[in-house]
Design a protein around this motif. Structure first.
Motif, PDB file in Angstrom:
ATOM      1  N   ASP A  36      -6.488 104.089  65.235  1.00 45.13           N
ATOM      2  CA  ASP A  36      -7.076 104.540  63.967  1.00 45.13           C
ATOM      3  C   ASP A  36      -8.408 103.847  63.676  1.00 45.13           C
ATOM      4  O   ASP A  36      -9.243 104.405  62.955  1.00 45.13           O
ATOM      5  CB  ASP A  36      -6.121 104.275  62.800  1.00 45.13           C
ATOM      6  N   ALA A  37      -8.614 102.658  64.211  1.00 47.43           N
ATOM      7  CA  ALA A  37      -9.877 101.936  63.972  1.00 47.43           C
ATOM      8  C   ALA A  37     -11.049 102.604  64.680  1.00 47.43           C
ATOM      9  O   ALA A  37     -12.204 102.238  64.467  1.00 47.43           O
ATOM     10  CB  ALA A  37      -9.753 100.483  64.433  1.00 47.43           C
ATOM     11  N   LEU A  38     -10.746 103.615  65.512  1.00 45.01           N
ATOM     12  CA  LEU A  38     -11.814 104.355  66.198  1.00 45.01           C
ATOM     13  C   LEU A  38     -11.971 105.776  65.647  1.00 45.01           C
ATOM     14  O   LEU A  38     -12.671 106.597  66.238  1.00 45.01           O
ATOM     15  CB  LEU A  38     -11.545 104.387  67.708  1.00 45.01           C
ATOM     16  N   VAL A  39     -11.337 106.066  64.521  1.00 47.59           N
ATOM     17  CA  VAL A  39     -11.539 107.350  63.841  1.00 47.59           C
ATOM     18  C   VAL A  39     -12.690 107.174  62.851  1.00 47.59           C
ATOM     19  O   VAL A  39     -12.656 106.248  62.033  1.00 47.59           O
ATOM     20  CB  VAL A  39     -10.262 107.781  63.083  1.00 47.59           C
ATOM     21  N   THR A  40     -13.694 108.047  62.901  1.00 44.73           N
ATOM     22  CA  THR A  40     -14.838 107.864  61.994  1.00 44.73           C
ATOM     23  C   THR A  40     -14.425 108.153  60.548  1.00 44.73           C
ATOM     24  O   THR A  40     -13.542 108.978  60.291  1.00 44.73           O
ATOM     25  CB  THR A  40     -15.996 108.816  62.337  1.00 44.73           C
ATOM     26  N   PRO A  41     -15.097 107.513  59.582  1.00 47.56           N
ATOM     27  CA  PRO A  41     -14.850 107.827  58.166  1.00 47.56           C
ATOM     28  C   PRO A  41     -15.086 109.310  57.862  1.00 47.56           C
ATOM     29  O   PRO A  41     -14.398 109.877  57.010  1.00 47.56           O
ATOM     30  CB  PRO A  41     -15.868 106.938  57.435  1.00 47.56           C
ATOM     31  N   GLU A  42     -16.016 109.946  58.557  1.00 47.86           N
ATOM     32  CA  GLU A  42     -16.266 111.374  58.335  1.00 47.86           C
ATOM     33  C   GLU A  42     -15.013 112.206  58.630  1.00 47.86           C
ATOM     34  O   GLU A  42     -14.660 113.114  57.865  1.00 47.86           O
ATOM     35  CB  GLU A  42     -17.419 111.831  59.243  1.00 47.86           C
ATOM     36  N   PRO A  58     -17.981 114.751  65.314  1.00 47.55           N
ATOM     37  CA  PRO A  58     -17.832 114.063  66.601  1.00 47.55           C
ATOM     38  C   PRO A  58     -16.834 112.910  66.550  1.00 47.55           C
ATOM     39  O   PRO A  58     -16.498 112.417  65.472  1.00 47.55           O
ATOM     40  CB  PRO A  58     -19.246 113.545  66.888  1.00 47.55           C
ATOM     41  N   GLY A  59     -16.392 112.499  67.711  1.00 46.86           N
ATOM     42  CA  GLY A  59     -15.457 111.379  67.838  1.00 46.86           C
ATOM     43  C   GLY A  59     -15.778 110.547  69.064  1.00 46.86           C
ATOM     44  O   GLY A  59     -16.639 110.907  69.865  1.00 46.86           O
ATOM     45  N   ILE A  60     -15.084 109.424  69.206  1.00 52.44           N
ATOM     46  CA  ILE A  60     -15.269 108.561  70.388  1.00 52.44           C
ATOM     47  C   ILE A  60     -14.522 109.201  71.550  1.00 52.44           C
ATOM     48  O   ILE A  60     -13.288 109.210  71.588  1.00 52.44           O
ATOM     49  CB  ILE A  60     -14.709 107.147  70.142  1.00 52.44           C
ATOM     50  N   THR A  61     -15.265 109.744  72.501  1.00 50.75           N
ATOM     51  CA  THR A  61     -14.626 110.395  73.641  1.00 50.75           C
ATOM     52  C   THR A  61     -14.069 109.349  74.620  1.00 50.75           C
ATOM     53  O   THR A  61     -14.532 108.203  74.663  1.00 50.75           O
ATOM     54  CB  THR A  61     -15.613 111.370  74.321  1.00 50.75           C
ATOM     55  N   ALA A 104     -16.294 100.988  77.325  1.00 47.30           N
ATOM     56  CA  ALA A 104     -16.433  99.813  76.451  1.00 47.30           C
ATOM     57  C   ALA A 104     -15.381  98.770  76.799  1.00 47.30           C
ATOM     58  O   ALA A 104     -15.680  97.572  76.890  1.00 47.30           O
ATOM     59  CB  ALA A 104     -16.301 100.240  74.986  1.00 47.30           C
ATOM     60  N   LEU A 126     -16.199 106.881  76.736  1.00 47.71           N
ATOM     61  CA  LEU A 126     -16.912 105.804  76.027  1.00 47.71           C
ATOM     62  C   LEU A 126     -15.956 104.675  75.658  1.00 47.71           C
ATOM     63  O   LEU A 126     -16.317 103.491  75.747  1.00 47.71           O
ATOM     64  CB  LEU A 126     -17.603 106.343  74.769  1.00 47.71           C
TER      65      LEU A 126
END
Lengths: 250, 250
Positions: free
Chosen positions: A15-21, A112-115, A122, A118
């Motif tokens: 969940d820490a990689l879900v954007t606020p948008e 968009p999201g963290i694919t 990282a 990436l």
């Protein structure tokens, strides 16, 4: 009430990689539509209807979301990772193009999201720090000959390469053929990252030279990153870091 | 106190595209290190020191961050977009590899972000919905001949292609040469997206066929996405959507 569709990326798992948008869109939604394990990541709440569907029914799922929005509902179509990278966004636009004219009047946006590549890169260091390609190894929607051609060109260009959907139970042979093709075109020391389920409790990373890479190291939850010829392993006290230098000499 | 370094991606500009993971790291940091415009995006607060530096001093900046962490500080190195895509992550590992042995004992992690091509693709539709490449057009750190070779191979493979750093004042000719090369290898109808400063107040999107593409349409704040031969423009009532279908026939 005016309906809309948001085609949203939930990132790789955490969940820490879900954007606020994306979180804001989910908070305003009346309906969430998607593949079973992705919908399962959305918290239930009163006023929100969750619509899960099985894999490989992307166009039906898209039609369902568009129908709901046409009825005035606020619909989030969820994908893992980024919706534009081997996920639901293309299927949505295909459905609109081939659907009733009213769908072209809908308010549709992609969030968009963290694919996966990436997140995997990282976690391992910076293997995509120089030019790279992303190739979907599934041949459900394209001929294997095209995949093979793209792999060969990517190797010829000394790109780093991220492989999505490397291996499923129904088509285990594609990734085997990929490894053979890599062995023809790359040195045995070429570094390969197998990154499984990054940012979830099942996360597992493995970095091996091509000579030691085996088909069983990948499954459908794995992203494979093939280093370029310049990708290096940096020994750290805790764990090694894989990175591709920015500089390439003449 | 035990220091650390987080190499973090701030996404393309909008705070709604910064992951909670990155926000949490910034909230715990004692120091933020980065290129002036990226550090300017971090809110000042008591206990946080901001260290801005100019462009093209990546290795000095990396050394500064590593020195601070070695002194026990909690350091976030900020990049725009994703730190692993043509940004600070590779430079950090290069600095560690060539620096004092103590740096290899530091707690270093990379926190992914929404890279420019994903934000641009989402805003325009789904042009990266099939296999694609990412190429940095800057020849500061690699020979132009390699860029040219990669462009040609990407076209030969019918990949969609995202071009980072397409054009700067000091090297305007690279993108001109790129357009010439595209005209040799692609049909004049090939769709090109110029996406400038996506998710900021200066955002500007433009989609043109290759025949109408001009060098002045790009600058250093632009990501250019070249469609594959199958990339289509879908007319919607509000604005057209650019997408690459999932299916490729034999």
């Amino acid at each position: 009430m005016s309906g809309w569709v948001r085609i949203a990326g939930l990132g790789p798992g955490d969940d820490a990689l879900v954007t606020p948008e994306v979180s804001a869109a989910l908070a305003e939604a009346t309906d969430v539509v998607g593949y079973i394990p992705y919908v399962a990541r959305v918290a239930e709440r009163p006023g929100l209807t969750l619509h899960s569907s099985d894999n490989r029914v992307e166009l039906n799922r898209a039609a369902q979301a568009l129908d709901l929005a046409a009825e005035g509902r606020r619909v989030v179509v969820v994908s893992s990772g980024d919706p534009g990278v081997f996920a639901m966004a293309s299927a949505m636009f295909e459905a609109v193009e081939n659907g009733p004219a009213t769908w072209r009047g809908l308010d549709i946006a992609v969030l968009p999201g963290i694919t996966a590549m990436l997140a995997a890169a990282a976690r391992a260091g910076a293997p995509l720090g120089h030019d790279f390609c992303a190739i979907n190894l599934s041949d459900n929607l394209k001929p294997w000959s095209l995949i093979e051609k793209r792999l060969q060109l990517a190797i010829a260009g000394d790109f780093a390469v991220a492989l999505y959907n490397p291996r499923s139970k129904s088509r285990p042979e594609g990734f085997e053929k990929t490894l053979e093709l890599l062995r023809d075109g790359c040195e045995p020391e070429r570094l390969i990252l197998f990154a499984r389920a990054v940012s979830t409790p099942e996360e597992a990373l493995r970095i091996v030279p091509l000579a030691e890479a085996a088909p069983e190291m990948a499954d459908m939850r794995t992203v494979v990153i093939i280093g370029s010829s310049r990708t290096r392993l940096l020994e750290m006290n805790s764990k090694p870091m894989l990175y591709t230098p920015r500089f390439t000499p003449e």
